[in-house]
Each structure stands twice: as C-alpha cells, then as structure tokens.
Design an enzyme around this catalytic site. Sequence first.
Site, PDB file in Angstrom:
ATOM      1  N   GLY A  26       0.843  -1.203   0.000  1.00 20.17           N
ATOM      2  CA  GLY A  26       0.000   0.000   0.000  1.00 20.17           C
ATOM      3  C   GLY A  26       0.869   1.240   0.000  1.00 20.17           C
ATOM      4  O   GLY A  26       1.942   1.258  -0.624  1.00 20.17           O
ATOM      5  N   SER A  53      -2.711  -5.744  -5.721  1.00 15.32           N
ATOM      6  CA  SER A  53      -1.388  -5.098  -5.774  1.00 15.32           C
ATOM      7  C   SER A  53      -0.350  -5.975  -6.452  1.00 15.32           C
ATOM      8  O   SER A  53       0.700  -5.482  -6.873  1.00 15.32           O
ATOM      9  CB  SER A  53      -0.903  -4.783  -4.359  1.00 15.32           C
ATOM     10  OG  SER A  53      -1.822  -4.000  -3.657  1.00 15.32           O
ATOM     11  N   GLN A  86      -2.691  -6.248  11.341  1.00 12.43           N
ATOM     12  CA  GLN A  86      -1.339  -6.788  11.553  1.00 12.43           C
ATOM     13  C   GLN A  86      -1.328  -8.012  12.458  1.00 12.43           C
ATOM     14  O   GLN A  86      -0.635  -8.988  12.198  1.00 12.43           O
ATOM     15  CB  GLN A  86      -0.412  -5.711  12.136  1.00 12.43           C
ATOM     16  CG  GLN A  86       0.015  -4.694  11.087  1.00 12.43           C
ATOM     17  CD  GLN A  86       1.099  -3.749  11.564  1.00 12.43           C
ATOM     18  OE1 GLN A  86       1.595  -3.861  12.683  1.00 12.43           O
ATOM     19  NE2 GLN A  86       1.474  -2.809  10.717  1.00 12.43           N
ATOM     20  N   HIS A 108       5.347   1.528  12.453  1.00  9.95           N
ATOM     21  CA  HIS A 108       4.573   2.214  13.500  1.00  9.95           C
ATOM     22  C   HIS A 108       4.485   1.223  14.665  1.00  9.95           C
ATOM     23  O   HIS A 108       4.338   0.022  14.453  1.00  9.95           O
ATOM     24  CB  HIS A 108       3.181   2.574  12.962  1.00  9.95           C
ATOM     25  CG  HIS A 108       2.256   3.190  13.973  1.00  9.95           C
ATOM     26  ND1 HIS A 108       2.666   4.133  14.904  1.00  9.95           N
ATOM     27  CD2 HIS A 108       0.933   3.009  14.206  1.00  9.95           C
ATOM     28  CE1 HIS A 108       1.626   4.488  15.650  1.00  9.95           C
ATOM     29  NE2 HIS A 108       0.565   3.823  15.253  1.00  9.95           N
ATOM     30  N   GLU A 231      -7.163  28.570   1.932  1.00 11.49           N
ATOM     31  CA  GLU A 231      -5.960  29.346   2.239  1.00 11.49           C
ATOM     32  C   GLU A 231      -5.064  28.672   3.267  1.00 11.49           C
ATOM     33  O   GLU A 231      -3.919  29.078   3.467  1.00 11.49           O
ATOM     34  CB  GLU A 231      -6.348  30.753   2.722  1.00 11.49           C
ATOM     35  CG  GLU A 231      -6.869  31.611   1.587  1.00 11.49           C
ATOM     36  CD  GLU A 231      -6.854  33.095   1.942  1.00 11.49           C
ATOM     37  OE1 GLU A 231      -5.870  33.560   2.546  1.00 11.49           O
ATOM     38  OE2 GLU A 231      -7.845  33.773   1.642  1.00 11.49           O
TER      39      GLU A 231
HETATM   40  P1  NAD Z   1      -2.172   0.770   3.430  1.00  7.65           P
HETATM   41  O1  NAD Z   1      -3.571   0.649   3.871  1.00  7.65           O
HETATM   42  O2  NAD Z   1      -1.807   1.842   2.461  1.00  7.65           O
HETATM   43  O3  NAD Z   1      -1.638  -0.573   2.765  1.00  7.65           O
HETATM   44  C1  NAD Z   1      -1.807  -1.800   3.323  1.00  7.65           C
HETATM   45  C2  NAD Z   1      -1.454  -2.922   2.370  1.00  7.65           C
HETATM   46  O4  NAD Z   1      -1.721  -4.132   3.044  1.00  7.65           O
HETATM   47  C3  NAD Z   1      -2.263  -2.944   1.088  1.00  7.65           C
HETATM   48  O5  NAD Z   1      -1.418  -3.349   0.039  1.00  7.65           O
HETATM   49  C4  NAD Z   1      -3.299  -4.007   1.367  1.00  7.65           C
HETATM   50  O6  NAD Z   1      -3.715  -4.634   0.204  1.00  7.65           O
HETATM   51  C5  NAD Z   1      -2.522  -4.963   2.236  1.00  7.65           C
HETATM   52  N1  NAD Z   1      -3.387  -5.757   3.113  1.00  7.65           N
HETATM   53  C6  NAD Z   1      -4.543  -5.385   3.698  1.00  7.65           C
HETATM   54  N2  NAD Z   1      -5.053  -6.409   4.413  1.00  7.65           N
HETATM   55  C7  NAD Z   1      -4.196  -7.443   4.272  1.00  7.65           C
HETATM   56  C8  NAD Z   1      -4.169  -8.775   4.749  1.00  7.65           C
HETATM   57  N3  NAD Z   1      -5.132  -9.243   5.538  1.00  7.65           N
HETATM   58  N4  NAD Z   1      -3.103  -9.571   4.403  1.00  7.65           N
HETATM   59  C9  NAD Z   1      -2.116  -9.101   3.612  1.00  7.65           C
HETATM   60  N5  NAD Z   1      -2.096  -7.859   3.130  1.00  7.65           N
HETATM   61  C10 NAD Z   1      -3.129  -7.035   3.448  1.00  7.65           C
HETATM   62  O7  NAD Z   1      -1.281   0.874   4.770  1.00  7.65           O
HETATM   63  P2  NAD Z   1      -0.123   1.916   5.089  1.00  7.65           P
HETATM   64  O8  NAD Z   1      -0.736   3.265   5.312  1.00  7.65           O
HETATM   65  O9  NAD Z   1       0.978   1.748   4.116  1.00  7.65           O
HETATM   66  O10 NAD Z   1       0.326   1.412   6.545  1.00  7.65           O
HETATM   67  C11 NAD Z   1       1.232   0.339   6.739  1.00  7.65           C
HETATM   68  C12 NAD Z   1       2.017   0.607   8.013  1.00  7.65           C
HETATM   69  O11 NAD Z   1       2.794   1.800   7.853  1.00  7.65           O
HETATM   70  C13 NAD Z   1       1.156   0.821   9.244  1.00  7.65           C
HETATM   71  O12 NAD Z   1       1.818   0.280  10.338  1.00  7.65           O
HETATM   72  C14 NAD Z   1       1.122   2.337   9.356  1.00  7.65           C
HETATM   73  O13 NAD Z   1       0.884   2.806  10.674  1.00  7.65           O
HETATM   74  C15 NAD Z   1       2.521   2.684   8.927  1.00  7.65           C
HETATM   75  N6  NAD Z   1       2.750   4.038   8.465  1.00  7.65           N
HETATM   76  C16 NAD Z   1       1.917   4.601   7.531  1.00  7.65           C
HETATM   77  C17 NAD Z   1       2.184   5.880   7.068  1.00  7.65           C
HETATM   78  C18 NAD Z   1       1.316   6.514   6.007  1.00  7.65           C
HETATM   79  O14 NAD Z   1       1.532   7.673   5.715  1.00  7.65           O
HETATM   80  N7  NAD Z   1       0.376   5.842   5.377  1.00  7.65           N
HETATM   81  C19 NAD Z   1       3.285   6.612   7.553  1.00  7.65           C
HETATM   82  C20 NAD Z   1       4.138   5.985   8.483  1.00  7.65           C
HETATM   83  C21 NAD Z   1       3.850   4.716   8.922  1.00  7.65           C
END
Ligand code: NAD
Length: 334
Positions: A26, A53, A86, A108, A231
């Site tokens: 993701g 994906s 997770q 995270h 703004e």
């Molecule tokens: P996301 O929702 O964008 O992506 C999640 C991915 O996991 C997707 O490809 C989805 O298809 C896959 N997925 C969903 N359910 C699943 C399952 N049951 N089995 C296998 N794959 C599955 O998530 P994200 O925002 O990239 O977050 C991922 C981690 O990164 C989290 O721990 C989040 O807190 C952390 N994080 C996110 C950001 C952000 O800006 N999005 C920033 C820093 C840290």
Amino acid sequence: MTKVYYDSDADLGLLKGKKVGVIGYGSQGHAHALNLKDSGVDVAVGLYPGSPSAEKARAAGLKVGSVDDVARDCDVIMLLVPDQVQRQVYEEHIAPHLERGKTLMFAHGFNIHFNQIAPPKGIDVSMIAPKAPGHLMRRVFTQGAGVPALVAVHQDASESALQMALAYGKGVGSTRAGILQTTFHEETETDLFGEQVILCGGITALIKTAYETLVEAGYQPESAYFETFHELKLIVDLLYEGGMEYMRYSISDTAEYGDYTRGPRVIGEQVRAEMRKILGEIQSGQFASEWIAENQAGRPRFLALRRINAQHPIESVGKEMRGMMAWLQGGNQR
Ligand code: NAD
Ligand code: MG
C-alpha cells in the site's frame, strides 16, 4: 541529546546476502519495496492471495509471493499491512516462520506497544517509521533525497538490531535526511496524539467549526470555504518552509495582530485540558482498546462516522471550488 543518524552512520553492506520481505504493497509498502530494490537490496513483496497489488508490484520489477512464502524465505520482514490487521496476518502467516536470528520490523509501534503482537525471543524487533506518506517517500527518493524517519529497537537478540534497522533505513533513503532515535513507546504515543489533536482530528474540526460559523452568520459558503479551508495550505507551506516568524513576515500586520490576540482565545485552556485528557487515554491504552474492539465488531461506528463526515456541506462546496482550480484535479478523482 537526541541522536540522529545519517548516511555515514549506516552500512547497507549489512543487508548484503540477506533477503528482505516487505509485507503489504500500500502507501508505505510500495515505497519501501521500490526504494530498497533501487538501493540494490534483495527484496520480495508478500501479499494475500488475489491481492490487486500483485500485478502492480510485478510490473515494477519486484518479486511477489504469498505472505507465508516471503516470511519463510526472508531474513528481515517489514510488516506494512494496516495496523488493525497486523495481528491476524502476523499470527497466521508470519509467526510460524520466525526462526532465531530473523528480524521483524514495523513502521509504527502500535501493535508492539499495545501488546497485540508478542514476537518470540531470539529475533530482533525494530522500527523504521518514515515521517511521510509513502507516495511522497518514493517521489523524494527518486529525486535523490529521502524523507526523515524514526528508528527504534524493541528486542535486540543479535546485539546488532539498531545497525540492521539503520541499514534498512539507508536502503529506503531516510539516512539522506536523518533518522532520529526513539522508542516504540514514544513513537506510538506521540504519533497517535499528533494525528488526533492536530494533524487529522484537530485541524479538520477547526476548519469545520470556522466554516460553519461563517455560513451560519449568512456568508456565502464559497467565501467561507476560501477563507477557512483553501488558504490553509498557503499558510502551512510558509510555516513548513520557515517557521512561524517567516509565516508572520509574509502576512499583513493586521493578520499578524489578529493572530496574536485572537488565536489563544480560540485554542485556550479548555483545549489544553482536553488535549491532556486525550493523551491520558492514549497512555492508559484506553484509545487502543476502543479501536481494537471497534475493529473486532466490524467497525460500525467508524464506518458511520466516515459516511457522516463525507456528507458535510464543506465537502461538496470544496469539490466545486477545487473544480475551478485546474491544477488541483488529482484529489477529486478518488
Ligand atoms: P495501506 O492501507 O496503504 O496498505 C496496506 C497494504 O496491506 C495494502 O497493500 C493491502 O492490500 C494490504 N493488506 C490489507 N489487508 C491485508 C491482509 N489481511 N493480508 C495481507 N495484506 C493485506 O497501509 P499503510 O498506510 O501503508 O500502513 C502500513 C504501516 O505503515 C502501518 O503500520 C502504518 O501505521 C505505517 N505508516 C503509515 C504511514 C502513512 O503515511 N500511510 C506513515 C508511516 C507509517
Ligand atoms: Mg503519523
């Protein structure tokens, strides 16, 4: 003093001969996997069967496998599926493959800090948490720079968990900007607090309240949108580039005087008290339990809130207004 690590503090060579598995493709997953690959790291992406994906990842030249296969084959496993799934993905598809000497990583700290995932002794558990959404992280990397990140070690079985995490951080480009040392405890609690009181919750509530106040007083919704929403970005850009003084240098003296005298009335002692309460709910685990229970129940409240908030008039007015601004079409195409 806060410790910050840069390129010269990290050794990509530690990942030589090791296989890195990125679970999820993701926002974060695609950026980590592609940046690592471009850094010469042997990376594979783990996805659930039928994941849309998979094609995207393959088309980008990445190896793709099931979560089980990737977790079995890889020495370093970065878990980048949504926080609320997770635990299940970990228990069913990753835990069975965590032999001694492997490294489990997070972006995270939620599931480790709130004891949703309890990894076995004998493995390293660490975090590289980029402080940017994945798409920005990827774009900045391809331009030769990196986004800052946090590093933390929860479990150090190898006695080189920090060095390994920093090598990973270098692979995704973050040592180019700087990686700040923290703990799972600090990262999790400050991250939740920030998104709740300012970045996501605080700012949208402030915008909505200001917009509603103007519309209720009879001003045109379009004018209200411009003043209370549009703004905002211009101001945030100035704050981001040069701090508060720089922003105030750019605005009129009238705006600056209103800022000093009215701002603290809007965000006063009541807000401070509520922020402390919200922080307390994060620290006690009350927020985490509530969110975990909500997910277990199928997310009825979350989905209702999402629907109600999407129907706020500021969204339809905003959509129309953004339609006038040709350079902004991206956000309307979701
Ligand atoms: P996301 O929702 O964008 O992506 C999640 C991915 O996991 C997707 O490809 C989805 O298809 C896959 N997925 C969903 N359910 C699943 C399952 N049951 N089995 C296998 N794959 C599955 O998530 P994200 O925002 O990239 O977050 C991922 C981690 O990164 C989290 O721990 C989040 O807190 C952390 N994080 C996110 C950001 C952000 O800006 N999005 C920033 C820093 C840290
Ligand atoms: Mg965050």
